[in-house]
Design a protein around this motif. Sequence first.
Motif: not given
Lengths: 260, 331
Positions: A68-71, A149-152, A213-217, A230-240
């Motif tokens: 739900p956070f990504v959806q 992370l959801s906000l990003v 990676y967003m889901l997995e973080a 997992a957090l680094a990848l999630g934030f990097a993908c979302a932030g990037g």
Amino acid sequence: MRRSTLAVQVGVLARRSVVRTLRQPAMVVPSLVFPLILLAINASGLDSATRLPGFPTDSYFQFALAIPFVQGALFSANSAGTNVASDIESGFLNRLALTPLRRVALMMGQLAGILALGLIQAVTFVVIGVAFGSGIAAGVSGALVIIALSLVISLAFGCIGAFVALRTGSGEAVQGVFPLFFAALFLSSMALPRNLIETDWFRTVADWNPVSYMLEAIRSLVISGWDGEALALGFACAGGLALIALVAASSALRTQMVRT
Amino acid sequence: MSEAAIEATDLVRDFKKGPRAVDGIDLRVEAGEVYGFLGPNGAGKSTTVHMLTTLLPPTSGTARVGGHDVVEEGPAVRATIGAALQEAALDPFLTGTEHMKLQTALHGMRRAEAKSRSGELLARVGLTQAADRKVGGYSGGMKRRLDLALALVHEPRILFLDEPTTGLDPQSRSALWDEVQRLASDSGVTVFLTTQYLEEADVLADRIGIIDQGRIVAEGTPAELKAEISRPTLEIIPAEHGELARTREVLARFGEPANSSPKGAAVLLSEGEAQLADVVRALDADGIHLQHLQLHAPTLDDVFLAKTGRSLEGAAEEEAEQPDPEQAAAA
């Protein structure tokens, strides 16, 4: 007459963006309800997947809570895009262009509306997850990181929606792109961990899909606690993605909001 | 010669797809003047306004508004002007008061000053009672009035109104005309008004420029333009409908055919109203009995017809079939 400062410009446009978003229940309610419906369907229909060797938890609800956070963030894309397109179609953007407004203030004000909707969604999903017994393995601070992370992620997809609207000037185009975002969600590790996806092409797509990676973080904080990688990848993908989309949207705004 | 409020020289705007929207316009609008820019849909009125308000760079030519070059000094031009562009550009989810707050804040007004100015403008356009309602529930006339109030927030010296009354009922139209007249006479604001309504240009404008297919085809005061034509139109409705064709034949001897009601025939009298008696005698000689006879003084539509070979109404329909230059720009 004085010239308004950047802070004032951002402030009034952010307020407008938030007020406008909150006054559209048809935009806010589906972004909360539909992800929860999908969560309920997944949790009840796919629970047997937890018996697969290597599945990270014995509760599919806990596994699916990240979705739900990504959806919800995908709805941000629709909301932001529709709002921007309506400003272009109604001529409101021209009205703003005739004031001493700076473009950066317009973009930042618009992002405030995206973040407001994202915050409502993220807090709602955390509360519902906890209320239905999922628990957050990383604790209260983990829940705060999930919200951050959801906000990003909301920002990233919101900027993509704004970019489409600014490039095309059309609400219909934004609606047309909306299903593609869902395809990106379904072609990720949404339903299964990537190492358990047996179909090669699907696993390859999921490996390359930043949504995985967003889901997995988020999932790591819910299921296993603090996982730096997992957090680094999630934030990097979302932030990037947010950064690329923001640059693209800002460039499209320069083209759309022409003034000498 | 003193500096004009608006001055354009050989202004051109091309779009990648579609025809040349503005094709070498020269105009000069004096301070305090109400200038009516009259033409059918797609004639180039809005494109001209977009260039003069800095929202669209000209392809070539120059324009100065409030003494500032529209290309080189965009911010200075925008500080001088107010604009209510086609279709009231409002946010349906905000109230009238919230619109005023946003506009005053973006123009850098202090809170107390903004509050007082907003209250004054909302009262002026008759929206005090509706100020805290969401704009989505406003009528077309209320939206236009709020649009006008927003354009006046920073007390501009020059006001651009792009088809301000299109789609409004007669009462709302008349209220807006009163406000525009008040602005020009009481506050000395220069008004550049585009319209496709002859009556609107006639009532409001000190001078009129008629634009067709991107070019100004006539310019002057309404009286000067009508005097240029100087030929009245005579309209006849025969007592029996069967006599209509013969009536047309008789009238054709006295000038060019003109637009008339479906039951009648009309002629632009080639030698003026002195021919009236001759026309009546000719009809009588042919045994045509009259139900109705009316002599129309020249109108701006006659001026448009004389300058372009088409009536304004016909031109509007014709232009509606052409691609819209603004849409072509967006494409």
